[in-house]
Design a protein around this motif. Structure first.
Motif, PDB file in Angstrom:
ATOM      1  N   THR A 199       0.824  -1.216   0.000  1.00 10.41           N
ATOM      2  CA  THR A 199       0.000   0.000   0.000  1.00 10.41           C
ATOM      3  C   THR A 199       0.852   1.257   0.000  1.00 10.41           C
ATOM      4  OG1 THR A 199      -0.111   0.175   2.417  1.00 10.41           O
ATOM      5  CG2 THR A 199      -1.761  -1.227   1.337  1.00 10.41           C
ATOM      6  N   GLY A 200       2.097   1.141   0.483  1.00 10.37           N
ATOM      7  CA  GLY A 200       2.950   2.314   0.606  1.00 10.37           C
ATOM      8  C   GLY A 200       2.632   3.178   1.811  1.00 10.37           C
ATOM      9  N   GLY A 201       1.713   2.693   2.673  1.00  6.79           N
ATOM     10  CA  GLY A 201       1.323   3.493   3.833  1.00  6.79           C
ATOM     11  C   GLY A 201       0.902   2.629   4.994  1.00  6.79           C
ATOM     12  N   VAL A 202       0.020   3.179   5.832  1.00  4.45           N
ATOM     13  CA  VAL A 202      -0.387   2.539   7.084  1.00  4.45           C
ATOM     14  C   VAL A 202      -1.810   2.015   6.962  1.00  4.45           C
ATOM     15  CG1 VAL A 202      -0.791   2.895   9.549  1.00  4.45           C
ATOM     16  CG2 VAL A 202       1.124   4.069   8.415  1.00  4.45           C
ATOM     17  N   VAL A 203      -2.022   0.756   7.376  1.00  3.38           N
ATOM     18  CA  VAL A 203      -3.363   0.185   7.503  1.00  3.38           C
ATOM     19  C   VAL A 203      -3.522  -0.304   8.937  1.00  3.38           C
ATOM     20  CG1 VAL A 203      -3.450  -0.460   5.069  1.00  3.38           C
ATOM     21  CG2 VAL A 203      -2.647  -2.127   6.758  1.00  3.38           C
ATOM     22  N   GLU A 204      -4.777  -0.539   9.337  1.00  2.00           N
ATOM     23  CA  GLU A 204      -5.048  -0.995  10.700  1.00  2.00           C
ATOM     24  C   GLU A 204      -5.843  -2.293  10.678  1.00  2.00           C
ATOM     25  OE1 GLU A 204      -5.160   3.043  13.376  1.00  2.00           O
ATOM     26  OE2 GLU A 204      -6.993   2.548  12.268  1.00  2.00           O
ATOM     27  N   PHE A 205      -5.651  -3.087  11.739  1.00  2.00           N
ATOM     28  CA  PHE A 205      -6.392  -4.343  11.884  1.00  2.00           C
ATOM     29  C   PHE A 205      -6.708  -4.522  13.362  1.00  2.00           C
ATOM     30  CE2 PHE A 205      -6.789  -8.984  12.313  1.00  2.00           C
ATOM     31  CZ  PHE A 205      -7.753  -9.217  11.337  1.00  2.00           C
ATOM     32  N   SER A 206      -7.955  -4.912  13.643  1.00  2.00           N
ATOM     33  CA  SER A 206      -8.396  -4.979  15.033  1.00  2.00           C
ATOM     34  C   SER A 206      -9.389  -6.111  15.223  1.00  2.00           C
ATOM     35  CB  SER A 206      -9.032  -3.652  15.442  1.00  2.00           C
ATOM     36  OG  SER A 206     -10.173  -3.391  14.645  1.00  2.00           O
TER      37      SER A 206
END
Length: 248
Positions: free
Chosen positions: A181-188
């Motif tokens: 993605t080239g960036g930040v993702v979140e997982f919860s």
């Protein structure tokens, strides 16, 4: 693909490595001793043997961390050493495991994790930074440590979205095959709960008769977590709930 996992013997790594192998990937496990099946020797704290260990790796899942030691050396300086040692001619994707809230919660360890993110994001490598909420079994351990006989004190007003480590490992395994993605993702996790409710359901299973006492936590840390600093802003969610974990 050829995948190298740092932190392969940690809480997440022990679950992630078998899932990657089940998905058909060749997996190398980086550690200082290089022990175990697929083990290769390399030290993020010194840079020793990192080049040979990373040679040929098409994907790097960077899950190594040192929360109880010196994260500025292992996490931050280690990220710089990883960037220098990675095989740029072969690398397709670097997946870096971080924590939801590192940019908002005023803890020294979180500041180090955030600094490590910045090192990797500025590296020019094809990457995805994955911020994950706290694992169920880690929350389990924290509550057990906090209990004082029949009393279980917890912070008032704090909320969390804990996630099952197997769900997190499955999500990371999927990202290995996805484009960076080239960036930040979140997982919860699938549900948001107050820490007091987490503690009450934990006590019902682990310590029947224990009394949960919610107490205010002053200062910047307390304020940040009351304001949702540990909660994801966006991203995908796991499936296993806190109650299901406790029953399991």
């Amino acid at each position: 693909m050829e995948v190298l996992v740092t932190g392969a013997t940690g809480r997440l790594g022990r679950v992630l490595v078998p899932q990657l192998r089940d998905a058909g990937h060749g997996v190398r496990q980086l550690s200082r001793r290089g022990a175990g099946p697929g083990g290769v020797r390399g030290d993020l704290a010194t840079g020793r043997d990192l080049g040979p260990a990373l040679a040929g790796a098409e994907v790097v899942v960077h899950a190594a961390s040192d929360p109880r030691g010196n994260p500025w050396e292992v996490d931050v300086a280690g990220a710089r050493r990883l960037v220098e040692a990675v095989d740029r001619t072969r690398l397709r994707h670097l997946v870096h495991v971080s924590i939801v809230g590192v940019d908002r919660v005023p803890l020294s360890y979180y500041r180090a994790k955030y600094a490590a993110e910045q090192v990797l994001l500025a590296s020019g490598l094809p990457l995805t930074v994955v911020r994950i909420t706290q694992f169920h079994d880690f929350v389990d351990e924290l509550l057990d440590t906090a209990r004082r006989g029949r009393l279980l004190p917890v912070p008032m007003g704090w909320r969390a979205r804990p996630v099952d480590v197997a769900d997190a490992a499955a999500h990371l395994t999927g990202l290995v095959d996805a484009p960076p993605t080239g960036g930040v993702v979140e997982f919860s996790g699938p549900e948001e709960l107050s820490v007091a409710d987490l503690a009450r359901s934990w006590a019902a299973v682990r310590a029947p008769g224990a009394h949960v006492l919610a107490t205010p936590v002053p200062g910047r840390l307390g304020s940040a977590l009351r304001d949702g600093g540990a909660l994801p802003v966006r991203g995908e969610h796991g499936r296993r709930t806190w109650a299901e974990y406790l029953r399991g």
